[in-house]
Scaffold this active site. Structure first.
Site, PDB file in Angstrom:
ATOM      1  N   HIS A 129     -21.600  20.279  25.389  1.00 15.95           N
ATOM      2  CA  HIS A 129     -20.528  19.700  24.574  1.00 15.95           C
ATOM      3  C   HIS A 129     -19.151  20.244  24.931  1.00 15.95           C
ATOM      4  O   HIS A 129     -18.141  19.669  24.543  1.00 15.95           O
ATOM      5  CB  HIS A 129     -20.828  19.896  23.073  1.00 15.95           C
ATOM      6  CG  HIS A 129     -20.681  21.291  22.576  1.00 15.95           C
ATOM      7  ND1 HIS A 129     -21.740  22.163  22.445  1.00 15.95           N
ATOM      8  CD2 HIS A 129     -19.593  21.985  22.162  1.00 15.95           C
ATOM      9  CE1 HIS A 129     -21.324  23.308  21.965  1.00 15.95           C
ATOM     10  NE2 HIS A 129     -20.019  23.236  21.794  1.00 15.95           N
ATOM     11  N   ASP A 159     -28.459  21.560  25.371  1.00 16.43           N
ATOM     12  CA  ASP A 159     -27.009  21.769  25.317  1.00 16.43           C
ATOM     13  C   ASP A 159     -26.560  22.823  26.319  1.00 16.43           C
ATOM     14  O   ASP A 159     -25.653  23.620  26.047  1.00 16.43           O
ATOM     15  CB  ASP A 159     -26.566  22.149  23.910  1.00 16.43           C
ATOM     16  CG  ASP A 159     -25.059  21.968  23.704  1.00 16.43           C
ATOM     17  OD1 ASP A 159     -24.447  21.222  24.506  1.00 16.43           O
ATOM     18  OD2 ASP A 159     -24.500  22.573  22.776  1.00 16.43           O
ATOM     19  N   SER A 238     -17.807  28.503  22.105  1.00 16.23           N
ATOM     20  CA  SER A 238     -18.955  27.768  22.626  1.00 16.23           C
ATOM     21  C   SER A 238     -19.104  27.989  24.131  1.00 16.23           C
ATOM     22  O   SER A 238     -18.142  27.872  24.886  1.00 16.23           O
ATOM     23  CB  SER A 238     -18.788  26.269  22.351  1.00 16.23           C
ATOM     24  OG  SER A 238     -18.893  25.993  20.984  1.00 16.23           O
TER      25      SER A 238
END
Length: 413
Positions: A129, A159, A238
């Site tokens: 993402h 992910d 992230s």
């Protein structure tokens, strides 16, 4: 009336004059001494300003402590981990293709995240993402240098993405090695390094708050065995590493649980055991070589269950099974009754076949559960599939196949 002689008048006059002279002299002496005192005070103040070291009431400067061993054991360990790993954490910024008011394509700023250098040739691991839909990826290093990054491979189910940049010949890249996430304990101290809110290489500390958390990332993706931590993880973290006290990467920081978008003490990281397997496949194949069943699935609903006469309204309906596949050989049966399902975009599905309710003891009530149950399986693995057939449950042993032509699924409406 009293009369005075001439002699008395002269005497009284002389005495009165002498007394007046004494008073005047005392007056001038008093005010002269006060003025001298004020002048002396002024000069004394000036001397104090000009020469503070001679002032009797000057404040002394506090001494500076120069001891080198003034850190606690925890502080020294945190400092050691940061110095060892911070240069291996990169800042990732992306640009995406957009359109202006005249519908002309333009490149616009998108977002930023973090990543870890895992190989001195310029390989970086991060989240999908972070680089999703990016047309331009920029990787910035600790020394201020920036490089264009390319996508080696990405896996939406976990992910995890692997990027590559070409470092200069004289660049000495720092790397972070994977640790062992299988032996983690709740309460164990962890360290997160990333770029929250574009503040580069920020370190936060905390503990492992939970293990084995299944977290739903999107409608069709559940990531299992996530690490929960109370270390502050904010937007921009992230893709950055979650480290143990030795500086080994035990997880990849992925998401937070928050209603405001900021850290609320509940962050999640993909375990290193999953990351190692996925990264290895992405480097080798450009994708994850995941084992699958070659079947077509439809989400079971109360509406379908009432129409078909099923006694259950959950699970995944097997609409079709590929001829000659391992799933067919293992005994999974597809539907035989074709029906049109949907209002705005009707699709043909087949009812009357099996309904998958469990895989290896993991309950399957929706498509995300199905993908989660086989996420860590490879071709050749045998799984136990529980199906609902003829109003009773049966267990089948199914061998998984290569995902070169994987199963498909129709979304429920």
């Amino acid at each position: 009336m009293k009369l005075y002689s001439k002699k008395q008048l002269v005497t009284y006059s002389v005495l009165t004059g002498i007394f007046a002279a004494v008073l005047v002299a005392a007056f001038f002496i008093f005010f002269s001494d006060k003025k001298n005192t004020d002048v002396h005070s002024a000069f004394s103040s000036a001397e104090e300003v000009a020469q503070p070291e001679s002032a009797p009431y000057a404040f002394e400067v506090l001494p500076v402590i120069t001891e080198n061993n003034s850190y606690t054991q925890d502080e020294a360990q945190n400092i050691s981990v940061y110095e060892k790993c911070n240069e291996a954490v990169v800042n990732i910024t992306t640009k995406v293709m957009g359109y202006n008011w005249f519908y002309e394509p333009i490149v616009t700023e998108s977002g930023s995240g973090s990543g870890s250098i895992i190989d001195k040739r310029g390989y970086v691991v991060t989240n999908v993402h972070v680089i999703e839909k990016a047309s331009v990826i920029t990787i910035s290093l600790a020394d201020g240098s920036s490089y264009e990054g390319t996508v080696v491979g990405q896996d939406a189910e976990s992910d995890i993405a692997v990027l590559k940049f070409n470092p200069s010949k004289d660049a000495e890249l720092k790397t972070i090695s994977f640790g062992n996430s299988d032996s983690l304990k709740v309460g164990q101290r962890v360290i997160a390094i990333g770029n929250p809110f574009a503040l580069e290489r920020t370190m936060t500390t905390g503990i492992i708050s939970g293990l084995g958390r299944p977290i739903q990332k999107s409608a069709n993706v559940i990531i299992r065995n996530m690490i929960q931590t109370d270390a502050a993880i904010n937007p921009g973290n992230s893709g950055g590493p979650l480290l143990d006290s030795q500086g080994r990467m035990i997880g990849i920081n992925t998401m937070i649980y928050s209603s405001s978008g900021s850290s609320s003490g509940v962050g999640f990281a993909i375990p290193a055991s999953t990351a190692r397997r996925v990264v290895s496949d992405l480097l080798k194949y450009g994708k994850v070589n995941r084992g699958v069943m070659k079947i077509s699935l439809v989400q079971n609903t109360a509406r379908i269950a009432n129409f078909a006469g099923y006694n259950i309204s959950s699970g995944m309906i097997v609409s079709a099974v590929k001829k000659g596949s391992k799933a067919e050989l293992g005994g999974i049966k597809g539907g035989t009754k074709a029906v049109q399902y949907g209002t705005f975009n009707p699709q043909t599905i087949y009812l009357g076949g099996d309904i998958i309710t469990e895989i290896n003891g993991i309950k399957v009530s929706k498509l995300a559960d199905y993908y989660s149950a086989i996420e860590d399986k490879v071709p050749g693995d045998i799984v136990t599939v529980t199906v609902y057939r003829n109003k009773k449950f049966e267990k089948l042993k199914i061998e998984l196949e290569s995902s070169s032509s994987s199963s498909s699924a129709n979304s429920s409406i």
